[in-house]
Each structure stands twice: as structure tokens, then as C-alpha cells.
Design an enzyme around this catalytic site. Structure first.
Site, mmCIF file in Angstrom:
data_model
loop_
_atom_site.group_PDB
_atom_site.id
_atom_site.type_symbol
_atom_site.label_atom_id
_atom_site.label_comp_id
_atom_site.label_asym_id
_atom_site.label_seq_id
_atom_site.Cartn_x
_atom_site.Cartn_y
_atom_site.Cartn_z
ATOM 1 N N SER A 66 0.468 -1.347 -0.025
ATOM 2 C CA SER A 66 -0.122 -0.069 -0.019
ATOM 3 C C SER A 66 1.198 1.385 -0.264
ATOM 4 O O SER A 66 2.223 1.476 -0.796
ATOM 5 C CB SER A 66 -0.775 -0.417 0.889
ATOM 6 O OG SER A 66 -2.350 0.920 0.629
ATOM 7 N N GLU A 160 -2.245 -2.533 -8.164
ATOM 8 C CA GLU A 160 -3.636 -3.295 -8.036
ATOM 9 C C GLU A 160 -3.507 -1.785 -6.913
ATOM 10 O O GLU A 160 -2.762 -0.682 -6.510
ATOM 11 C CB GLU A 160 -3.170 -4.290 -6.623
ATOM 12 C CG GLU A 160 -2.551 -3.556 -5.098
ATOM 13 C CD GLU A 160 -2.778 -3.248 -4.346
ATOM 14 O OE1 GLU A 160 -3.875 -3.561 -3.787
ATOM 15 O OE2 GLU A 160 -1.988 -2.295 -3.259
ATOM 16 N N HIS A 231 -4.997 -5.609 -1.693
ATOM 17 C CA HIS A 231 -5.652 -5.352 -0.700
ATOM 18 C C HIS A 231 -7.229 -5.914 -1.081
ATOM 19 O O HIS A 231 -8.217 -5.723 0.132
ATOM 20 C CB HIS A 231 -6.392 -3.461 -0.968
ATOM 21 C CG HIS A 231 -5.542 -2.147 -0.915
ATOM 22 N ND1 HIS A 231 -4.100 -2.378 -1.542
ATOM 23 C CD2 HIS A 231 -5.379 -1.726 0.575
ATOM 24 C CE1 HIS A 231 -3.824 -1.208 -0.769
ATOM 25 N NE2 HIS A 231 -4.591 -0.859 0.002
#
Lengths: 265, 304
Positions: A66, A160, A231
Site C-alpha cells: 500500500s 493494484e 488490498h
């Protein structure tokens, strides 16, 4: 680390404290690896404060994803392989057994046990071999034009994201394309644009799969989507900065070189 | 470089280069332009709609390019922003657009095109669009807009002054616009170049941590260090849009904390962009920012 539980708005304490913790974890010979407890936002603020060359030279395993994508680029750029992995907060929710197994296996310098996880969906068939790089799309684009920019040339590119509206997924993919960061990429492994299709707006949301297909499908390289990382509810740990083979027809990503960076293993 | 003068009787093309707009939302703008003595021409694809885009890239680009190429058109006004200009680059001849020296009027997503023209030394007009003027605005909004179209760059006295963050005086052409579109140019061949320029920044609907992330992107790319001064507008709704799981800080605090340490003359809450009432800001003409007094003045005209 001393400041790991600090909190100040959306940041876990000031930049100087967070950077000091991170730098010290890499510098301290009694620590063998560095695991980020959470992403969110703030890693890119630390880049000017870190001795990235010293961090890379430490040879330590660095784990997270992330927002941590920003640090992966800076370290991979300096030759240090890292691992795109779940973090402490990721395990607050129940996972299937292979999530922890994949994580622990990579932590011990082994393979990532991807054969235990579901395969991805083929978007463009074919096989490709290259160094694995990438991560969270927004953080990838946030690096462009900086000294720590993502460069997909020769790479199997991971992409992503989470919580982005459809047009922002388009905007970020377009930014990658316009920057040339995908020129020379060998293959693309798309995870999930988590939450994008569920965003409520005044108009009908365009499914992210359609946007990915339209923007990336014409590049002429193998592409899979819905590969389990990032995620999603259940995610593999994916080493970054080492070679793997993408078999898009089979929906698999298989690492071809050992995770040698733990030295003794 | 100066733009071609826009005179009464000249034709302004209406294009929709990004997201779609319903026909009734053009009425106020066309009325305003007609009342001011301009003709308008709706480009063929300006009413197209396809999800979040106003039709295919090739068609939107064709309209935009044709408006710049046609001798019968004197200026180009975007009906709406939204999203989509960055997709047009493979379809446009930006150098030819630059040589046409026509006003490109708009803001928000149109920032992408303004930045590309700025790289070629071409002025442009950061202004409300057809969609923007569907809501009633203060009289000085229309006054500022029509003045700039006629190359009268005096800022109406009624417009509120910005707040001083870092006092000082900066001179240079103004460049910039909507923050997320500015960062979306970084690392591309059409990247924002702030060298010696006064950078204007505003945003809409970005949560506070994204405002921080995008300012950090500009900083990490060197765009703040190289600018002459900073004019910050409003980060509209940033304080209301935060994600509960990430947390927030007030946007004015973020902007000040991230940008003030560079020591550039800097003001905040300059009324332009997505604010409730907005000035029309000429881009690419030499301007003078007196940050201590909150004044922005122009040292030359927009047109030849």
C-alpha cells in the site's frame, strides 16, 4: 520501534520520528528484518530524510505494501529486493491459511507458496519473464518525475489499488502510460482495484476490469487480473526486485530465483 | 508569446474535451458570450457522452484540434472538465495548437492542456466553464471573466484578497491549476515546468491526506523549489472528504506546513478554481505577486 504507536492526524507522528525509527531499524545490527505495521499515507514524506543507500546496503528484508510502495521503489532502485506483503493491520481480519503460510515462508527466505492460492484471470495470454516491481497504483504514479520514480522497463509489473473512483483508476493508468513507465514492461499482474466497482456516484460506475482492459490490453504483453495480492481479502506475499515468470494463460506468477537476500538461508 | 486578440463578432468554439455535459447547462454561458458580442460554435462532438467521457478520445481530440486549426474560430472554451484531457495526447498536435495562439479557456481537468501550452510559452485562460456558471456567482466573477477575454487584466476591486502565508514579492508568468492534474503530468513529456514561474494550485474533492500526498509529489519532483512564488486557492471540500480509517488534518494547515518552509512568497485562499466565486486568471503572462499585501497584478497583456 520507539515511535511506532505515535499518532498525529493521518500520520503516525512527525516525519523526523518516523524516519528515525525506519532508519534505525535498518542500521541496528541486532535487527534482521523490517516489517511495516500499516500503510495509509506518509512514506513519501520520509524519502528526503532517509539514507536510502545505507538502508539498501543493509541487505535486510523489508516488508509491507500500500503506502509502503513508495519505499519499495526507492530500495529496489538501489538493488535491494523487498517483499510486497500483508502488514500487522492486514491480519486483523481472518485470512485463509495460505496467507500466513506465504508470508512466513518468504520471511524465512523460502518460496511464496503461490501454488496454494487461486490463479489470476487471463486478460492477454502469453508468458513473460522479468524482475517483479510495482504495487499500489496511486503510489506508483506519485513517484513519477521524482528521483524515486517507478520504471517498468524489463519488469513484470504489479498493479493494484483501493478505494479509487473509476475515473481515477483511468487517470492513474493514463499517467503511467503517458510517462513511459510501462514502456518495455514484459508483463502485467493486476490484483484488484478494491472497492472501485462499489463506489456510489451520480452516474453508473465503470467496472475497473473494463478500464484496465481498455487502457492496458493493447500494450502487446501478457496480462492477468485478479491475482491475489494487495488490498484483497486474502493475499500472497510477493517478493519485489527478483525475477519471476508470468504464465498469463495459466494465471500464475512463479519466482525463478531464490530469495537469497537473507544471506544464511 | 502573445495570443491573437479576441474581438466582438469573433467566434468562440465550445468543446467538451473531458467529461460530458447536458445541453441545458450550456445556456447560461452561451447567453453571456452572445450578450458580450461574441458568436459561439458548438463543435460536433461537444454533446457526446460515454460513461465518464464525452465520447471516444479520437472524437474529443478531433473537436479540440479542429477548433484550434480553423481560421473561423478565434478562441476555444471548454464546456466542462471532469476527466479525460490526459487521454488526448496521442491524438493531438499540441505544437500546432500552440502556433494557433488562441485562448484556451477552462480549468480543472483542462489544467493538463494549459500545462502543455505553457511548456511552449503559450498563454491561456484559467476560467469558469459552461458548467461552472450554472450556479449564481458574485457579479465580479462575470466581470473578471469578460474582462480577461477582452484582454483587460485588471482584477475587480470587489474580489476578496487572499491571506498572506509568506510575505514577499515574486514576478513571473503564472502556471498551474488543479493539483491532481498538475501531479498527473509529472514524469511525462508534457510535465509541469515551474522554473521562474508563479505556481497557482487549487483542488476539489480530494481528502486531506491526498492533498498532502500530491503536494509531497510536487516537492519530491522539485516543482516547489524551482518556482518563483505560490498562489494557493481553495482545496474545496478537502476538510469534509477524509477517509475515516486514515484520519484528517485541515487543508490550510497541510498547505502551510508543506509549502511555507520553501520561503517563496505565498498566499492562500486566492479566489479561483473550484471556490464558490472565482476570478479568471490569465496564465503565461508576466504577473506580480505581492504576498504581503495579497495583490496579484499583471505586467503585460495576454494578446498582441
Amino acid at each position: 520501534m520507539p515511535s511506532a504507536l505515535c499518532s498525529d492526524g493521518y500520520l503516525a507522528g512527525c516525519d523526523a520520528q518516523r524516519a528515525e525509527d525506519l532508519q534505525r531499524a535498518f542500521d541496528d545490527p541486532t535487527l534482521a528484518a523490517v516489517l511495516c505495521v500499516r500503510g495509509g499515507y506518509g512514506a513519501a514524506r520520509l524519502l528526503p530524510r532517509l539514507d536510502l543507500d545505507a538502508m539498501a546496503a543493509s541487505g535486510k528484508l523489508f516488508m509491507g505494501y500500500s503506502d509502503i510502495t513508495a519505499l519499495h521503489f526507492a530500495l529496489n532502485l538501489r538493488g535491494l529486493p523487498t517483499a510486497h506483503s500483508p502488514m500487522v493491520v492486514s491480519f486483523e481480519h481472518d485470512k485463509v491459511p495460505w496467507v500466513a503460510e506465504s508470508f512466513l515462508s518468504v520471511l524465512r527466505g523460502g518460496g511464496n507458496l503461490s501454488e496454494r492460492a487461486p490463479a489470476g484471470n487471463v486478460l492477454v495470454g502469453g508468458t513473460a519473464r522479468g524482475v517483479v516491481a510495482g504495487g499500489c497504483l496511486t503510489l506508483m504514479t506519485d513517484s513519477l518525475g521524482t528521483p524515486h520514480a517507478f520504471d517498468g522497463s524489463g519488469k513484470i509489473v504489479l498493479i493494484e489499488d483501493v478505494g479509487e473512483e473509476d475515473y481515477r483508476v483511468d487517470g492513474n493508468l493514463t499517467h503511467l502510460l503517458n510517462s513511459g513507465a510501462l514502456d518495455g514492461a514484459r508483463g502485467i499482474v493486476v490484483g484488484e482495484m478494491t472497492g472501485t466497482n462499489e463506489r456510489k456516484t451520480e452516474r453508473e460506475t465503470v467496472p475497473w476490469q473494463q478500464i484496465v482492459s481498455e487502457r492496458l490490453g493493447g500494450l502487446g504483453i501478457p496480462i492477468i487480473t485478479n491475482y491475489p495480492f494487495g488490498h484483497v481479502d486474502n493475499m500472497l506475499t510477493l517478493p519485489l526486485g527478483i525475477e519471476a515468470t508470468l504464465d498469463a494463460d495459466a494465471g500464475t506468477l512463479t519466482y525463478t530465483s531464490p530469495l537469497a537476500y537473507l544471506g544464511s538461508e | 508569446m502573445k495570443l491573437r486578440k479576441l474581438s466582438r463578432g469573433d467566434t468562440i468554439a465550445l468543446v467538451t474535451p473531458a467529461s460530458p455535459i447536458p445541453a441545458e447547462k450550456l445556456e447560461f454561458m452561451t447567453g453571456l458570450l452572445h450578450d458580450a458580442g461574441y458568436r459561439t460554435r458548438l463543435m460536433p462532438h461537444a454533446m457526446d457522452a460515454e460513461q465518464y467521457l464525452a465520447g471516444p478520445d479520437a472524437c474529443r481530440a478531433e473537436d479540440l484540434q479542429a477548433a484550434f486549426d480553423s481560421d473561423e474560430i478565434a478562441a476555444v472554451l471548454c464546456t466542462r472538465g471532469g476527466y479525460g484531457c490526459a487521454r488526448l495526447f496521442p491524438f493531438l498536435n499540441i505544437d500546432r495548437m500552440a502556433r494557433a495562439r488562441k485562448m484556451l479557456i477552462g480549468f480543472s481537468d483542462v489544467t493538463t492542456l494549459h500545462v502543455a501550452l505553457a511548456r511552449r510559452g503559450v498563454p491561456a485562460v484559467h476560467a469558469p466553464m459552461a458548467i461552472t456558471l450554472n450556479y449564481p456567482r458574485e457579479p465580479w466573477v462575470y466581470e473578471s471573466f469578460l474582462r480577461v477575454l477582452s484582454d483587460d487584466l485588471r482584477v475587480p476591486d470587489e474580489a476578496p484578497k487572499p491571506e498572506t502565508v509568506v510575505p514577499g514579492i515574486a514576478e513571473g508568468p503564472i502556471v498551474g491549476g488543479c493539483l491532481s492534474l498538475l501531479t498527473d503530468t509529472l514524469g511525462t513529456p508534457e510535465a509541469l515546468d515551474t522554473t521562474g514561474r508563479i505556481l497557482i494550485i487549487e483542488a476539489v474533492d480530494d481528502p486531506s491526506h491526498r492533498v498532502d500526498a500530491m503536494l509531497t509529489h510536487l516537492i519530491n519532483a522539485g516543482a516547489i523549489e524551482s518556482c518563483a512564488g505560490l498562489i494557493i486557492g481553495e482545496m474545496t471540500r478537502a476538510d469534509e472528504k477524509h477517509f475515516e480509517d486514515i484520519g484528517m488534518r485541515p487543508w490550510r494547515e497541510i498547505v502551510t506546513e508543506r509549502l511555507a518552509p520553501f520561503g517563496k512568497p505565498m498566499v492562500i485562499d486566492y479566489p479561483f478554481g473550484h471556490a464558490k466565486n472565482m476570478l479568471t486568471v490569465p496564465l503565461g503572462v508576466r504577473a506580480r505577486l505581492d504576498a504581503g499585501r495579497g495583490d496579484v497584478t499583471y505586467l503585460e497583456g495576454l494578446c498582441e
